[in-house]
Design a protein around this motif. Structure first.
Motif, short mmCIF file in Angstrom:
data_model
loop_
_atom_site.label_atom_id
_atom_site.label_comp_id
_atom_site.label_asym_id
_atom_site.label_seq_id
_atom_site.Cartn_x
_atom_site.Cartn_y
_atom_site.Cartn_z
N MET A 154 8.68 -18.52 -2.91
CA MET A 154 9.12 -17.46 -1.66
C MET A 154 10.27 -16.39 -2.80
O MET A 154 10.50 -15.48 -2.40
N ASP A 166 10.44 -12.97 -2.54
CA ASP A 166 11.18 -12.13 -2.55
C ASP A 166 11.45 -10.80 -3.43
O ASP A 166 11.47 -9.50 -3.51
N ARG A 168 8.98 -7.92 -3.56
CA ARG A 168 9.57 -7.14 -2.53
C ARG A 168 10.95 -6.59 -3.15
O ARG A 168 10.78 -5.04 -2.99
N ASP A 169 11.50 -6.78 -3.80
CA ASP A 169 12.44 -5.92 -3.81
C ASP A 169 12.58 -5.43 -5.49
O ASP A 169 13.57 -3.68 -4.93
#
Length: 522
Positions: free
Chosen positions: A425, A429, A432-433
């Motif tokens: 996870m 993240d 995507r960031d």
């Protein structure tokens, strides 16, 4: 057929009104008898020894001349055999004879009306559906046999992902040819977590990242209920089924059956259709039988992986045990020899002992299992930046710290900028960031098996941000517990590495993936 007979004492004279009433009752009885015979099979008839069909009901007549002629010929053949004193009809029993007219199959159940037989009465049965079901079951059995026919020599040359892909192609082809279904998925139950993990998917939308399905009777859709109870379910209209979880846009009906192995439910097969009431009990029966074959085939592949893992561990342990004493003796003799013959015995002895220690550590690394990367020392000693890798942004995720940090060290030594993560996870993240901040990753390297997310979910997240972002997946001894490699390969996975792998192989595949990603973006 003989008419009903009324027997009265000799000389009895009947009043005309009584006689008329009796004759009316006889006609009614005759009509009622005929009506009682109508529901029997697809028709009923009486055949004389002359070959004449002396009586038949309306249902038999409705089948047309070809069927009636075949029916009469079949009955006459049975009658001739019985008149010769042969066959079950001669002894007062009945005999079933089959015949075919066009694409339809029939059976005549023939019995004699007297002994010795001078005529026979027969019931016509339409057994076309039974024959079709039998043919379908035979096809299921043949396809299941192909799934289980695993050539040891061929399989030995395939890794786990290649074996699963070969099995998947057979399963998909069989489902399409036998059932004519295009929208289906197979899931296996994780014995530790109870999660229903996707194995094979064709024509259905996969669940979103982080969405999971478990083998539970409540709150987990129809598949969860079937996995928990081991009982198949036909949903004739999904709009009226609150437990249905959407997987096919515009779906109207579904069929879900358990995958059973030795009476233990290990997963589910779910099929969906855009037509209402597309599935019948016959479909459920055949699907459950086929699902058993798929369960056995998947179990065989898992056993092959376990066998490979345990064999490697055992062979490695045996090797290390065998060379421990010789290595210790070499170390002792080398130390003594260096002290006697070398001007600087300390330096020579240390070099020899370091080499022996390196030999031991390399053997331990090669035999300790999948939590290792091999050939790292040579790469780190080279100390040269690689122009294809220098400056590339690489994300690495693996919950095993030794693998994670080793991969990071090797890539950084070649000039990459690397960030490593211990959870799926956190890596998702970060993927995507990075896009939101305008600094997307050039390459993602992920383990397949992690506590919180699968390798497929990391791959899917990477591809959601960029269709050309290259991804490499890693797994131990070819083990693919969530079948992430197979599913990702279908969607463009660049490469997969089976631990323990060589550091040089990691670098080679990383460069290939970066070049392919560059070509894809132009």
């Amino acid at each position: 057929m003989d008419r009903p007979v009324l027997i009265l004492p000799f000389g009895t004279r009947l009043d005309p009104a009584v006689r008329d009433r009796l004759e009316r009752d006889v006609r009614i009885a005759e009509g009622e008898a005929s009506e009682l015979l109508e529901p029997l099979g697809e028709g009923i008839g009486v055949v004389e020894s002359s070959g004449t069909l002396s009586w038949r009901n309306r249902r038999l007549d409705e089948h047309g001349p070809d069927v009636v002629r075949k029916f009469t010929d079949t009955c006459l053949d049975v009658l001739r055999t019985a008149r010769a004193g042969l066959g079950p009809v001669a002894g007062g029993g009945s005999e079933r004879r089959s015949f075919q007219v066009g694409s339809r199959f029939f059976e005549a159940v023939v019995s004699a009306t007297a002994t010795p037989p001078s005529q026979v009465v027969a019931i016509l049965l339409d057994v076309t559906r039974g024959r079709e079901l039998q043919a379908r079951l035979d096809a299921v059995d043949a396809a299941g046999g192909e799934l289980l026919r695993i050539d040891g020599e061929t399989v030995a040359n395939l890794n786990a992902a290649e074996r699963l892909r070969a099995l998947e192609s057979r399963v998909v082809a069989a489902v399409r040819s036998i059932f004519g279904w295009d929208h289906f998925e197979f899931r296996l139950t994780n014995r530790e977590s109870g999660q229903l993990e996707l194995v094979i998917c064709n024509g259905l939308s996969p669940m979103g990242i982080g969405e999971k399905l478990f083998a539970k009777a409540e709150g987990q859709g129809i598949s969860g209920l079937v996995a928990a109870t081991g009982t198949g379910i036909i949903c004739r209209d999904v709009r009226n089924e609150p437990r249905y979880l959407p997987a096919l846009p515009g779906a109207r009906s579904s069929l879900t059956v358990p995958l059973k192995l030795h009476d233990r439910t290990i997963g589910t097969l779910n099929v969906e259709s855009e037509r209402p009431a597309a599935f019948a009990e016959e479909d459920r029966l055949c699907a459950e039988i086929f699902a058993r074959y798929v369960a056995m085939a998947l179990n065989i592949l898992d056993m092959l992986v376990v066998e490979r893992y345990t064999t490697n561990r055992k062979a490695g342990s045996n090797l290390l045990a065998e060379i421990t004493i010789p290595l210790d003796e070499i170390r002792h003799e080398a130390k003594a020899l260096a002290e006697r013959l070398t001007p600087d015995p300390k330096d020579a002895g240390e070099r020899i002992l370091e080499s022996l220690s390196s030999i031991r550590s390399r053997i331990e690394a090669a035999t300790s299992g999948p939590q290792t990367v091999l050939g790292v020392d040579e790469i780190l000693r080279e100390g040269e930046r690689d122009p294809l890798l220098a400056g590339k942004r690489v994300l690495v995720v693996d919950d095993e710290v030794s693998v994670r940090e080793t991969v990071r060290s090797v890539l950084e030594q070649k000039g990459c900028f690397v960030r490593s993560f211990s959870s799926g996870m956190a890596a998702i993240d970060a993927i995507r960031d990075a896009v939101e901040n305008g600094k997307p990753w050039d390459l993602v390297i992920s383990d397949v098996r992690m506590p919180d997310r699968t390798g497929y979910e990391v791959f899917r997240a990477a591809r959601d941000t960029s269709a050309t972002l290259p991804v490499i997946l890693m797994t131990g001894f070819g083990y693919d517990p969530h079948h992430s490699i197979v599913r990702s390969s279908q969607e463009g996975l660049h490469c997969f590495l089976f631990k323990p792998f060589q550091a040089s192989q990691l670098l080679e595949e990383a460069k290939k993936a970066l070049l392919e990603g560059k070509d894809a973006t132009g």
